[in-house]
Design a protein around this motif. Sequence first.
Motif, short mmCIF file in Angstrom:
data_model
loop_
_atom_site.label_atom_id
_atom_site.label_comp_id
_atom_site.label_asym_id
_atom_site.label_seq_id
_atom_site.Cartn_x
_atom_site.Cartn_y
_atom_site.Cartn_z
N ASP A 81 -1.77 9.11 4.56
CA ASP A 81 -2.69 9.03 5.68
C ASP A 81 -2.62 7.74 6.49
O ASP A 81 -2.97 7.74 7.67
CB ASP A 81 -4.13 9.21 5.19
CG ASP A 81 -4.33 10.54 4.46
OD1 ASP A 81 -3.61 11.49 4.82
OD2 ASP A 81 -5.20 10.61 3.58
N VAL A 82 -2.21 6.62 5.87
CA VAL A 82 -2.23 5.34 6.58
C VAL A 82 -0.84 4.70 6.52
O VAL A 82 -0.05 4.79 7.44
CB VAL A 82 -3.29 4.38 5.99
CG1 VAL A 82 -3.38 3.11 6.84
CG2 VAL A 82 -4.65 5.05 5.90
N ALA A 83 -0.57 4.03 5.43
CA ALA A 83 0.73 3.39 5.18
C ALA A 83 0.81 3.09 3.70
O ALA A 83 -0.22 2.84 3.05
CB ALA A 83 0.88 2.12 6.00
N SER A 137 7.75 6.72 -10.68
CA SER A 137 8.26 8.04 -10.30
C SER A 137 8.11 8.35 -8.81
O SER A 137 8.54 9.40 -8.35
CB SER A 137 7.54 9.12 -11.12
OG SER A 137 6.16 9.19 -10.76
N LEU A 138 7.50 7.42 -8.06
CA LEU A 138 7.33 7.65 -6.63
C LEU A 138 8.68 7.64 -5.93
O LEU A 138 9.67 7.11 -6.44
CB LEU A 138 6.45 6.54 -6.03
CG LEU A 138 5.00 6.46 -6.52
CD1 LEU A 138 4.33 5.19 -5.99
CD2 LEU A 138 4.21 7.68 -6.06
N ARG A 176 1.19 -6.46 5.52
CA ARG A 176 1.28 -6.00 4.13
C ARG A 176 -0.01 -5.35 3.69
O ARG A 176 -1.09 -5.65 4.20
CB ARG A 176 1.60 -7.17 3.19
CG ARG A 176 2.84 -7.96 3.56
CD ARG A 176 4.11 -7.16 3.37
NE ARG A 176 5.29 -7.97 3.62
CZ ARG A 176 6.53 -7.57 3.42
NH1 ARG A 176 6.77 -6.34 2.99
NH2 ARG A 176 7.55 -8.37 3.66
N ARG A 177 0.11 -4.43 2.70
CA ARG A 177 -1.06 -3.77 2.11
C ARG A 177 -1.03 -4.02 0.60
O ARG A 177 -0.02 -3.77 -0.06
CB ARG A 177 -1.04 -2.27 2.42
CG ARG A 177 -1.32 -1.98 3.89
CD ARG A 177 -1.02 -0.53 4.26
NE ARG A 177 -1.72 0.44 3.43
CZ ARG A 177 -3.00 0.79 3.56
NH1 ARG A 177 -3.73 0.22 4.52
NH2 ARG A 177 -3.55 1.68 2.79
N ILE A 178 -2.15 -4.51 0.08
CA ILE A 178 -2.24 -4.93 -1.32
C ILE A 178 -3.32 -4.12 -2.02
O ILE A 178 -4.44 -3.98 -1.51
CB ILE A 178 -2.56 -6.43 -1.41
CG1 ILE A 178 -1.48 -7.26 -0.70
CG2 ILE A 178 -2.71 -6.87 -2.87
CD1 ILE A 178 -1.85 -8.71 -0.53
N THR A 235 -5.17 7.20 -5.07
CA THR A 235 -5.33 6.20 -4.02
C THR A 235 -3.99 5.86 -3.39
O THR A 235 -3.87 5.76 -2.16
CB THR A 235 -5.98 4.92 -4.59
OG1 THR A 235 -7.27 5.25 -5.14
CG2 THR A 235 -6.14 3.86 -3.52
N ILE A 236 -2.97 5.68 -4.22
CA ILE A 236 -1.63 5.36 -3.71
C ILE A 236 -1.09 6.52 -2.87
O ILE A 236 -0.55 6.32 -1.78
CB ILE A 236 -0.68 5.05 -4.88
CG1 ILE A 236 -1.08 3.73 -5.54
CG2 ILE A 236 0.76 4.99 -4.40
CD1 ILE A 236 -0.31 3.42 -6.81
N ALA A 237 -1.27 7.74 -3.36
CA ALA A 237 -0.78 8.92 -2.63
C ALA A 237 -1.49 9.09 -1.30
O ALA A 237 -0.88 9.40 -0.28
CB ALA A 237 -0.95 10.17 -3.50
#
Length: 320
Positions: A246-248, A271-272, A193-195, A239-241
């Motif tokens: 680029d990563v996940a 809206s993502l 997971r990424r937080i 940051t989210i974009a």
Amino acid sequence: QRRIQAFSAIPWRAIVTTNYDACVKGPTPHCPDVGKAYTRALRGDAVSIGDRLINTAPDTPTVKLHGCVKRGHITFTRTGYRELLYRVPSYKLFMQSLMASYTIVSLGHSGTDVYLNDFSSEVLTMFGDAVPLRYTIAPASKNEASFAREHDGLIYLSWDEDRYGYGVFDQILNSLRRKTSPQFRMKANLSRRRILLVDSLNSNIKAGWQLIDLAMVLFRILPSASIHLLESPDMLQATIASAAADVAPYDVVLKVFDKESTQSKIDAISSLNYKLPVAVVESDSSDSYYSIAALRGCHQVVYTMADAAEYLFKLFDDDL
């Protein structure tokens, strides 16, 4: 030592032991402070998942039934058992109440103590065979296990000791830890997971903790956990974009509430083209309670650090 670590990681409601040694600490039935342990075991609030995650050594109520090398009252003769049963009346009531209220799991204990079986027989008479009362992790023959189940309400988690040795006990204990320990399960969940933790420039968390404190708890559980901290919400969308490209993608965002930006940031995340849960942390911003209640698209509101840890656990855990 590994066995003690595995045992200690399991979230027991209470611990009652017939051992005299100092592996676990607690009063004996003869001690003046045993009433506190009885009360916590029978009527105390259960420790939450969040508290177990942030506290490395939860204080589990413990009673040493047959005495202690440090506090005395060691019982190992028939006379001692009689005195325990008939001169310490609270002991019998406690054991019967415990057996009637909770499922007992015995570790390496035969479960054949006559007076303990008498206690469980009285409870068994009340419940019938509707629910299992006791389990014991110990080797036993098929005949012994069958008799115990039918007459004593005792279910053996057993194996052929001559064939497999006593190492099976550790396998069962570790399996129990993997299934029940919040920290062990959280470690597995964090590995994939990424937080993203988002602070506020003009508000502090009302309960007095900081996002970095939560991050340190999670890093203690899994040092390689993917946890990022933004000191300002200004770069949240970028940051989210960037992470998604680029990563996940992030799996969750925890954001400290502020009036100026929280709703607009939640709207932008909504809206993502993928679902990204947003939890909002209550802040000392004026009227934050009513403002948070009016938020649209907020997945969860958290107040304490234990709340935040438990929210992440329940969000990620596949067995819930």
